[in-house]
Design an enzyme around this catalytic site. Structure first.
Site, PDB file in Angstrom:
ATOM      1  CB  SER A 131      13.356   5.581  -9.914  1.00 27.08           C
ATOM      2  OG  SER A 131      13.426   5.988  -8.567  1.00 27.08           O
ATOM      3  CE1 TYR A 144       9.596   9.698 -10.846  1.00 30.11           C
ATOM      4  CE2 TYR A 144      10.340   8.825  -8.736  1.00 30.11           C
ATOM      5  CZ  TYR A 144      10.597   9.181 -10.052  1.00 30.11           C
ATOM      6  OH  TYR A 144      11.871   9.003 -10.561  1.00 30.11           O
TER       7      TYR A 144
END
Length: 243
Positions: A131, A144
């Site tokens: 990501s 995250y």
């Protein structure tokens, strides 16, 4: 010649499901892994593939999954996710633990288990969906973003360690993709999840899957180390233009 086999984790929905479709269309025999076997089996039947239950946070589940796969040419590490959006002082350690288990240790477990088969294939390829959160930070996202930074570091280290082996290594780095990601992150809060994508056109799972299939179908001497893709309206994890 027999078909090349592609293994996709987190394949029951979103990017994983779209990737399974794209790789099947590209001529791969697809082996699908996810926790939701009912959804997975329907997809496998549609694609003439194989479905196996897989929980990447459970070492025994990963071992059983890998043991059921006779050969592997392509591995797509797609299983992952986020939970919560709290500032550091309010961090939920259980959410952090889960995010590190699924994104980092899950990728490690599956990759480690299938690496011997990838090497034995003579032309293996590991593609890991990380990501843009692995290359930046944002308020409330420490759990995250730290997990995605670690997952990216793991993947890039693999590229170095397997230099000279018949295994390619590609990191897929998406920005905003409209999937169940935000719905899971916000514990089923549909309104809050929808707000993440409001005012712009995010990527679709199919957009990411097309890029994965492109990388997986390059000649074996071509290694696409890293591919970053974002919506036109998104600059990074904190800046986007919304109408």
């Amino acid at each position: 010649m027999s078909k090349r086999t592609a293994v996709i984790t987190g394949a029951s929905a979103g990017i994983g499901e779209a990737t399974a479709r794209a790789l099947a269309e590209a001529g791969f025999e697809v082996v699908l892994g996810a926790r939701r076997l009912d959804r997975l089996q329907k997809l496998a039947d549609e694609l003439s593939g194989t479905a196996h239950v897989l929980d990447v946070t459970d070492p025994e589940s990963v071992a059983a999954f890998a043991g059921s796969i006779p050969e592997c040419h392509v591995l797509v590490n797609n299983a992952g996710g986020a939970r919560g959006l709290e500032r550091v002082e309010a961090a939920d350690e259980e959410n952090w633990r889960w995010m590190w288990e699924v994104n980092v240790l899950g990728t490690l477990r599956v990759t480690k288990a299938l690496l011997p088969k990838l090497v034995a294939s003579g032309d293996g390829h590991v593609l890991t969906v990380t990501s843009i959160a692995g290359y930046g930070v944002y308020d409330g996202g420490a759990g995250y973003t730290s997990a995605k930074h670690a997952q990216s570091a793991l993947h890039r280290t693999l590229r170095s360690e397997y230099l000279g082996e018949p295994v390619r290594v590609t990191e897929i780095v998406p920005g905003m993709v409209e999937t169940e990601f935000s719905l899971h992150r916000f514990e089923g809060d549909e309104e809050r999840a929808a707000g993440v994508y409001r005012g712009l056109q995010p990527l679709t799972p199919g957009d990411v899957a097309e890029v994965i299939a492109f990388a997986a179908t390059r000649p074996s001497h071509v290694n696409l180390d890293q591919i970053v893709l974002k919506p036109r309206a998104q600059y990074d994890g904190t800046r986007a233009h919304r109408s």
